[in-house]
Design an enzyme around this catalytic site. Structure first.
Site, mmCIF file in Angstrom:
data_model
loop_
_atom_site.group_PDB
_atom_site.id
_atom_site.type_symbol
_atom_site.label_atom_id
_atom_site.label_comp_id
_atom_site.label_asym_id
_atom_site.label_seq_id
_atom_site.Cartn_x
_atom_site.Cartn_y
_atom_site.Cartn_z
ATOM 1 N N CYS A 43 43.355 22.389 33.500
ATOM 2 C CA CYS A 43 43.922 22.803 31.200
ATOM 3 C C CYS A 43 43.079 21.383 30.885
ATOM 4 O O CYS A 43 41.801 21.087 31.297
ATOM 5 C CB CYS A 43 45.720 21.963 31.383
ATOM 6 S SG CYS A 43 47.001 23.205 32.091
ATOM 7 N N GLY A 69 41.976 27.494 30.066
ATOM 8 C CA GLY A 69 42.956 27.040 30.416
ATOM 9 C C GLY A 69 43.161 28.782 28.865
ATOM 10 O O GLY A 69 43.165 28.636 27.636
ATOM 11 N N ASN A 143 47.464 17.133 31.698
ATOM 12 C CA ASN A 143 45.780 18.075 33.146
ATOM 13 C C ASN A 143 46.521 17.255 34.231
ATOM 14 O O ASN A 143 45.557 16.587 34.304
ATOM 15 C CB ASN A 143 43.990 18.111 32.250
ATOM 16 C CG ASN A 143 43.818 18.639 33.444
ATOM 17 O OD1 ASN A 143 42.684 17.518 33.397
ATOM 18 N ND2 ASN A 143 43.683 19.611 33.925
ATOM 19 N N GLY A 144 46.382 18.576 35.151
ATOM 20 C CA GLY A 144 46.580 18.063 36.500
ATOM 21 C C GLY A 144 47.498 18.264 37.383
ATOM 22 O O GLY A 144 48.397 19.526 36.490
ATOM 23 N N CYS A 282 37.426 15.250 40.669
ATOM 24 C CA CYS A 282 36.776 17.118 41.476
ATOM 25 C C CYS A 282 35.730 17.069 41.041
ATOM 26 O O CYS A 282 34.975 16.596 40.042
ATOM 27 C CB CYS A 282 38.114 17.611 40.810
ATOM 28 S SG CYS A 282 38.112 19.193 40.986
ATOM 29 N N TYR A 288 32.046 24.636 38.940
ATOM 30 C CA TYR A 288 32.303 25.818 38.396
ATOM 31 C C TYR A 288 32.711 25.100 37.218
ATOM 32 O O TYR A 288 32.864 25.686 35.901
ATOM 33 C CB TYR A 288 33.188 26.579 39.126
ATOM 34 C CG TYR A 288 34.046 27.452 38.592
ATOM 35 C CD1 TYR A 288 33.259 28.460 37.653
ATOM 36 C CD2 TYR A 288 35.285 28.094 38.577
ATOM 37 C CE1 TYR A 288 33.501 29.534 37.245
ATOM 38 C CE2 TYR A 288 35.683 28.593 37.981
ATOM 39 C CZ TYR A 288 35.621 29.364 37.242
ATOM 40 O OH TYR A 288 35.595 30.978 36.725
ATOM 41 N N CYS A 428 44.324 23.712 47.335
ATOM 42 C CA CYS A 428 43.434 22.854 46.036
ATOM 43 C C CYS A 428 45.092 22.206 44.949
ATOM 44 O O CYS A 428 46.341 22.957 44.882
ATOM 45 C CB CYS A 428 42.996 22.703 44.642
ATOM 46 S SG CYS A 428 43.100 20.430 43.437
ATOM 47 N N CYS A 480 36.425 14.316 45.141
ATOM 48 C CA CYS A 480 37.444 15.088 45.869
ATOM 49 C C CYS A 480 36.251 16.088 46.932
ATOM 50 O O CYS A 480 35.930 16.948 45.753
ATOM 51 C CB CYS A 480 38.366 15.139 45.379
ATOM 52 S SG CYS A 480 39.851 16.483 46.141
ATOM 53 N N CYS A 483 38.889 20.421 49.044
ATOM 54 C CA CYS A 483 38.684 22.306 49.340
ATOM 55 C C CYS A 483 37.397 22.636 49.991
ATOM 56 O O CYS A 483 38.186 24.005 50.469
ATOM 57 C CB CYS A 483 38.202 22.628 48.099
ATOM 58 S SG CYS A 483 36.782 21.964 46.352
#
Length: 505
Positions: A43, A69, A143-144, A282, A288, A428, A480, A483
């Site tokens: 988001c 989003g 957001n999260g 992240c 991306y 994730c 992090c 993934c």
């Protein structure tokens, strides 16, 4: 104590027809990923304090963050006395016309553009969420994704809380409402210290703006200002700094992990509500999610992606005639690869920007044509060539196979696929909508097996060590990489706990 979600003309702007066109149903919980070729963004949030007609500035900020989003959007505004909130399904420009923005007066506003990760795809879960409690009116945009929401929600319900949405964002407000701390800022700090997971949030009361990040700093959130020669500066918060450019705001700094910022008429104050946890931002924001013109975690995204392409050429170079990106997310890495390898860069695939994102389409038969709708090969650039295709990731593999076939069908003699991140092997839990492990091709096949599946002449990924080096900052920020490794920075949570609520209940 019970929270009440305001609805009606000033509470929600019903764009259900937009939802029906773009998601198929306003209320159904979609299966994770369906035919989406990419990981879905989380988001985007924006907040403005101290600007006449602040809602219009938030609208511009959300416009810059639309890539984060496309499912729903909302804006809440306040003028010191009232707090109005309008939200709807669809794109920012579709929801917020001049007439709609005129219903959002005030010098403060927060906004949100959403792709759902927890909570189904319904207008009810669109944000900002506005609630009334003994602490007063509060609007929140988040957001999260929280990973311990099940236990907290159950405890709050035992204490008498009544949830109006299935969004995990409401849990934060419920915790604030039930806090026994003496001041609102203490209530917020205490509540944020209880939840675990990823959150970058902006909140607003009738006369204050709050912004905060989780202690590990999973999701980005930056602070900027618009200088006002005749009065106090306008304070701006946004998920990405590209929003500041549109608003002509100056970047000041990032909101720190574990920091709670409050903005009033007297200025900006800050406190650390949590310390001591290692940072785990992240890394896929650099791969991306974020726009190349944004500064994320203290580093320009464009610079990171350029370095990813260069490193990829160093690690897995191959004899070829031309480097071609898969647009748009592969462009910057492909430029770096081509320059490092000394090969010509060519836009051998042209993207149609007017068809929208294929996962929004309501019917399976439309999604099956998604790649052909969005991409078209330039035959004279590909025919007879040994082509290096650059993309940012492979998730299921089906889209990559279609693109490889498309390039080969345009006459390419060889097709070599290079990916500017490591293989994605784990879902994730921190605000990105990923498929389950069984649907991630790299979790179930070797690189050679994936190469055979996508029908490329060769396939190589950027190494994890290479990716980390490409995203290094002066502050040595921690990332992090769950993934890519399956090693989660928080306690592992079963994926069923974070599926859309309607599907899980």
């Amino acid at each position: 104590m019970t929270l009440r979600l305001y609805q009606g003309v000033q509470g929600e702007f019903d764009r259900s027809h937009l939802c029906a066109e773009q998601t198929g149903s306003a209320s159904r919980a979609r299966s994770p990923h369906e035919e989406d070729p990419k990981l879905r963004e989380e988001c985007g949030v924006v907040a403005i304090h101290g600007y006449p007609d602040a809602a219009r500035q938030v609208y511009l900020g959300l416009y810059a963050l639309q890539h984060r989003g496309q499912e729903s959007a909302g804006i809440a505004s306040a003028d010191g006395q009232r707090l109005a909130n309008i939200k709807g399904m669809g794109l920012v420009s579709e929801i917020f016309t001049d007439d709609v923005l005129a219903k959002l007066p005030g010098q403060m506003a927060i906004g949100h553009t959403r792709y759902s990760t927890t909570g189904d795809s319904a207008l009810l879960n669109a944000q900002p969420i506005r609630v009334d409690s003994t602490k007063g009116l509060i609007a929140i945009a988040h957001n999260g994704n929280l990973v311990n929401l099940g236990n907290i929600r159950a405890r709050l319900e035992r204490d008498g809380a009544y949830f109006q949405t299935t969004s995990d964002s409401e849990i934060i407000v419920q915790l604030i409402a039930h806090s026994k701390a003496g001041t609102l800022v203490d209530c917020i700090a205490d509540s944020l210290a209880v939840v675990e997971g990823a959150f970058s949030i902006v909140m607003m009361t009738r006369d204050r703006i709050f912004a905060a990040r989780d202690p590990r700093g999973f999701r980005p959130l930056s602070v900027g200002r618009i200088k006002n020669p005749e009065g106090p500066d306008t304070i701006v918060f946004a998920s990405e700094t590209c929003a500041f450019d549109l608003l002509r705001a100056e970047y000041i700094r990032d909101v720190l992990p574990g920091e709670l910022v409050m903005v009033t008429e007297d200025g900006l104050t800050s406190r650390q509500y949590a310390t001591g946890l290692p940072q785990s931002s992240c890394i896929f924001e650099h791969v991306y999610f974020a726009r190349p013109d944004s500064r994320i975690y203290g580093r320009w995204v464009q610079e990171s992606r350029d370095q990813m392409g260069r490193r990829l050429a160093q690690e897995s170079g191959v004899a070829a005639d031309v480097v071609v990106p898969v647009p748009d997310s592969g462009v910057t890495a492909a430029l770096g690869y081509a320059e490092e390898a000394g090969l010509p860069f060519r836009m051998g695939l042209i993207r149609n920007h007017y068809v929208g994102r294929t996962f929004i389409e309501p019917e399976q038969r439309v999604r099956d044509f998604g790649v052909r709708l969005k991409l078209n090969p330039v035959h004279n650039l590909l025919e007879g060539k040994r082509v290096i295709l650059i993309d940012d990731s492979i998730i299921r593999g089906t889209t990559s196979r279609k693109i490889v076939r498309m390039v080969r069908g345009a006459g390419a003699r060889e097709v070599h696929l290079r990916i500017s991140c490591p293989p994605t092997i784990s879902p994730c839990f921190y605000g990105v909508d990923t498929p389950s492990k069984r649907d991630l091709i790299a979790a179930n096949k070797s690189v050679e097996e994936i190469r055979q599946f996508i029908e490329a002449d060769s396939l190589a990924y950027l190494s994890l060590d290479g990716l980390l080096k490409c995203c290094e900052t002066k502050e040595k920020s921690g990332y992090c990489t769950a993934c890519y490794t399956g090693n989660y920075p928080t306690q592992w949570v079963d994926v069923d706990q974070i599926l859309p609520a309607a599907a899980a209940l």
